[in-house]
Design a protein around this motif. Structure first.
Motif, PDB file in Angstrom:
ATOM      1  N   SER A  34       0.884  -1.292  -0.155  1.00 43.47           N
ATOM      2  CA  SER A  34      -0.077  -0.021   0.125  1.00 43.47           C
ATOM      3  C   SER A  34       0.870   1.242   0.130  1.00 43.47           C
ATOM      4  O   SER A  34       0.248   2.413  -0.324  1.00 43.47           O
ATOM      5  CB  SER A  34      -1.022   0.123   1.275  1.00 43.47           C
ATOM      6  OG  SER A  34      -0.221   0.076   2.298  1.00 43.47           O
TER       7      SER A  34
ATOM      8  N   ASP B  69      -5.542  -9.227 -11.213  1.00 42.53           N
ATOM      9  CA  ASP B  69      -5.598 -10.530 -10.574  1.00 42.53           C
ATOM     10  C   ASP B  69      -4.806 -10.642  -9.639  1.00 42.53           C
ATOM     11  O   ASP B  69      -3.702 -10.804  -9.302  1.00 42.53           O
ATOM     12  CB  ASP B  69      -4.851 -11.404 -11.576  1.00 42.53           C
ATOM     13  CG  ASP B  69      -4.931 -12.874 -11.134  1.00 42.53           C
ATOM     14  OD1 ASP B  69      -5.687 -13.185 -10.368  1.00 42.53           O
ATOM     15  OD2 ASP B  69      -4.027 -13.859 -11.778  1.00 42.53           O
TER      16      ASP B  69
ATOM     17  N   PRO C 125      -5.427 -11.128  -5.337  1.00 37.62           N
ATOM     18  CA  PRO C 125      -6.610 -11.682  -4.600  1.00 37.62           C
ATOM     19  C   PRO C 125      -6.863 -10.619  -3.315  1.00 37.62           C
ATOM     20  O   PRO C 125      -5.731 -10.093  -2.658  1.00 37.62           O
ATOM     21  CB  PRO C 125      -5.923 -13.010  -3.732  1.00 37.62           C
ATOM     22  CG  PRO C 125      -5.143 -13.524  -4.990  1.00 37.62           C
ATOM     23  CD  PRO C 125      -4.620 -12.354  -5.608  1.00 37.62           C
ATOM     24  N   GLY C 126      -7.864 -10.336  -2.803  1.00 41.96           N
ATOM     25  CA  GLY C 126      -8.283  -9.532  -1.705  1.00 41.96           C
ATOM     26  C   GLY C 126      -8.099  -8.144  -2.200  1.00 41.96           C
ATOM     27  O   GLY C 126      -8.361  -7.321  -1.309  1.00 41.96           O
ATOM     28  N   TRP C 127      -7.745  -7.707  -3.408  1.00 39.63           N
ATOM     29  CA  TRP C 127      -8.222  -6.368  -3.642  1.00 39.63           C
ATOM     30  C   TRP C 127      -9.422  -6.062  -4.397  1.00 39.63           C
ATOM     31  O   TRP C 127      -9.871  -6.546  -5.244  1.00 39.63           O
ATOM     32  CB  TRP C 127      -6.997  -5.914  -4.899  1.00 39.63           C
ATOM     33  CG  TRP C 127      -5.457  -5.755  -4.403  1.00 39.63           C
ATOM     34  CD1 TRP C 127      -5.148  -6.431  -3.268  1.00 39.63           C
ATOM     35  CD2 TRP C 127      -4.611  -5.054  -4.975  1.00 39.63           C
ATOM     36  NE1 TRP C 127      -3.805  -6.226  -3.148  1.00 39.63           N
ATOM     37  CE2 TRP C 127      -3.376  -5.304  -4.234  1.00 39.63           C
ATOM     38  CE3 TRP C 127      -4.345  -4.340  -6.120  1.00 39.63           C
ATOM     39  CZ2 TRP C 127      -2.251  -4.670  -4.450  1.00 39.63           C
ATOM     40  CZ3 TRP C 127      -3.263  -3.716  -6.561  1.00 39.63           C
ATOM     41  CH2 TRP C 127      -2.188  -4.019  -5.579  1.00 39.63           C
ATOM     42  N   ASN C 128     -10.169  -5.208  -3.413  1.00 37.16           N
ATOM     43  CA  ASN C 128     -11.461  -4.687  -3.776  1.00 37.16           C
ATOM     44  C   ASN C 128     -11.622  -3.442  -4.270  1.00 37.16           C
ATOM     45  O   ASN C 128     -10.311  -2.672  -4.657  1.00 37.16           O
ATOM     46  CB  ASN C 128     -12.305  -4.695  -2.517  1.00 37.16           C
ATOM     47  CG  ASN C 128     -11.779  -3.865  -1.333  1.00 37.16           C
ATOM     48  OD1 ASN C 128     -11.340  -2.861  -1.544  1.00 37.16           O
ATOM     49  ND2 ASN C 128     -12.078  -4.392  -0.246  1.00 37.16           N
ATOM     50  N   ALA C 129     -12.577  -2.783  -4.549  1.00 34.16           N
ATOM     51  CA  ALA C 129     -12.880  -1.398  -5.328  1.00 34.16           C
ATOM     52  C   ALA C 129     -12.203  -0.549  -4.465  1.00 34.16           C
ATOM     53  O   ALA C 129     -11.619   0.488  -4.983  1.00 34.16           O
ATOM     54  CB  ALA C 129     -14.320  -1.305  -5.588  1.00 34.16           C
ATOM     55  N   ASP C 130     -12.365  -0.490  -3.075  1.00 35.65           N
ATOM     56  CA  ASP C 130     -11.570   0.398  -2.291  1.00 35.65           C
ATOM     57  C   ASP C 130     -10.257   0.666  -2.423  1.00 35.65           C
ATOM     58  O   ASP C 130      -9.680   1.597  -2.360  1.00 35.65           O
ATOM     59  CB  ASP C 130     -12.234   0.296  -0.908  1.00 35.65           C
ATOM     60  CG  ASP C 130     -13.642   0.518  -0.550  1.00 35.65           C
ATOM     61  OD1 ASP C 130     -14.343   1.265  -1.193  1.00 35.65           O
ATOM     62  OD2 ASP C 130     -14.038  -0.018   0.439  1.00 35.65           O
ATOM     63  N   ILE C 131      -9.662  -0.432  -2.380  1.00 34.40           N
ATOM     64  CA  ILE C 131      -8.314  -0.423  -2.648  1.00 34.40           C
ATOM     65  C   ILE C 131      -7.785  -0.195  -3.983  1.00 34.40           C
ATOM     66  O   ILE C 131      -6.818   0.808  -3.932  1.00 34.40           O
ATOM     67  CB  ILE C 131      -7.652  -1.772  -2.416  1.00 34.40           C
ATOM     68  CG1 ILE C 131      -7.703  -2.393  -1.105  1.00 34.40           C
ATOM     69  CG2 ILE C 131      -6.140  -2.135  -2.813  1.00 34.40           C
ATOM     70  CD1 ILE C 131      -7.414  -4.040  -0.854  1.00 34.40           C
ATOM     71  N   VAL C 132      -8.423  -0.385  -4.835  1.00 38.64           N
ATOM     72  CA  VAL C 132      -8.210   0.278  -6.281  1.00 38.64           C
ATOM     73  C   VAL C 132      -8.489   1.556  -6.311  1.00 38.64           C
ATOM     74  O   VAL C 132      -7.294   2.329  -6.944  1.00 38.64           O
ATOM     75  CB  VAL C 132      -9.167  -0.460  -7.068  1.00 38.64           C
ATOM     76  CG1 VAL C 132      -8.998   0.278  -8.746  1.00 38.64           C
ATOM     77  CG2 VAL C 132      -8.989  -1.890  -7.407  1.00 38.64           C
ATOM     78  N   GLU C 133      -9.354   2.026  -5.711  1.00 36.68           N
ATOM     79  CA  GLU C 133      -9.553   3.742  -5.728  1.00 36.68           C
ATOM     80  C   GLU C 133      -8.382   4.292  -4.840  1.00 36.68           C
ATOM     81  O   GLU C 133      -7.889   5.426  -5.011  1.00 36.68           O
ATOM     82  CB  GLU C 133     -10.822   3.975  -5.191  1.00 36.68           C
ATOM     83  CG  GLU C 133     -11.226   5.425  -4.934  1.00 36.68           C
ATOM     84  CD  GLU C 133     -12.677   5.654  -4.364  1.00 36.68           C
ATOM     85  OE1 GLU C 133     -12.858   6.857  -4.368  1.00 36.68           O
ATOM     86  OE2 GLU C 133     -13.374   4.699  -3.959  1.00 36.68           O
TER      87      GLU C 133
END
Length: 291
Positions: free
Chosen positions: A153, A257, A259-267
């Motif tokens: 992060s 690809d 694992p565990g990365w959701n829309a919040d992490i992407v943002e």
């Protein structure tokens, strides 16, 4: 002698820079510029990497590089391209940084090319795309080492850019957002080649066209045929509108690809990327190509 190094980065242009430079070899020759092919570019990086591993250059290392880039006395500029210049992919995410050895490798290369004017070019990729691609492309052992020792992060491009400026201050650094590449492709190739803004290029919009439907490609061709009827800003706006309307989604959407990365992490990663880009654009000693 000017030595222009296109350093990628990994998963950015996928060889398109070399393809465009190859399509414009005759134009480059008029400006006393030549392109090292993939084999010689790899050889250049290998000589540098081998010398770094040895701890110090042997007497032949500078000569080996000089033979690769200064063999033709009629040239003013030589271009090479390798996404391994900043380091192999297994070292791209280490010590809490992206490409932690980029600054040292660039400074070392400049010292080996004593007397040459070295320039480095790189297209930056959103870390939310770059990090998973790096991790999935390397050996499992290296991947596990990175995941165990690195806070993903915190990874951003800012540290790499600051290292390049601190450790290789005499090297001209030119950057751009990979995501903007289709719309500024001509600017990228001219910058790497050292060509003036008005220099014509073959296949300047080939990258953009490859992302479009047939209808979009026809619109691009129509604009190109208009020539100077549109000024630079108007042409850029027209191309951007075409990309918005006629892009093939499978060509521009990146599959993540991780694992565990959701829309919040992407943002969160994307927000950090945009903040870093704003900081980089404000740096006096960095040239940033923009839309």
């Amino acid at each position: 002698m000017q030595v222009a190094i296109h350093a990628g980065v990994a998963f950015s242009d996928e060889g398109l820079v070399m393809s465009s430079l190859g399509a414009n070899r005759r134009i480059l020759a008029d400006y006393r510029t030549a392109v090292l092919g993939p084999r010689r570019s790899r050889q250049f990086v290998k000589v540098v990497s081998d010398s770094i591993l040895q701890g110090q250059p042997d007497a032949e290392t500078p000569n080996s590089l000089a033979e690769l880039v200064t063999g033709n006395p009629n040239l003013d500029r030589v271009i090479l391209s390798s996404d391994k210049f900043f380091g192999p992919r297994r070292t791209a995410l280490q010590h809490g940084q992206i490409y932690p050895f980029a600054g040292k490798r660039t400074a070392y290369t400049e010292s080996l090319l004593d007397g040459a004017q070295v320039e480095v070019f790189a297209g930056l990729v959103n870390p939310v795309v770059f990090i998973p691609k790096i991790l999935t492309s390397i050996h499992e052992d290296h991947r596990q080492d990175i995941l165990a020792s690195t806070d993903l992060s915190c990874l951003s491009w800012l540290g790499m850019v600051e290292d390049l400026l601190d450790l290789a201050p005499q090297v001209q650094l030119t950057l751009w957002e990979h995501e903007n590449s289709p719309l500024i492709w001509g600017d990228i190739i001219r910058a790497i080649s050292g060509l003036p803004d008005e220099a014509p290029l073959h296949e300047e919009y080939a990258f953009l066209s490859s992302l479009l439907t047939e209808a979009g490609q026809r619109h691009v061709l129509d604009i190109v045929r208009k020539g100077d009827a549109l000024d630079r800003t108007s042409r850029r706006e027209e191309m951007a509108n075409i990309l918005d309307e006629y892009a093939r989604l499978e060509q521009i959407e990146e599959e993540l690809d991780m694992p565990g990365w959701n829309a919040d992490i992407v943002e969160a990663f994307t927000d950090l990327y945009e903040q870093d880009l704003a900081t980089i654009r404000s740096m006096q000693d960095v040239r940033v190509l923009q839309i």
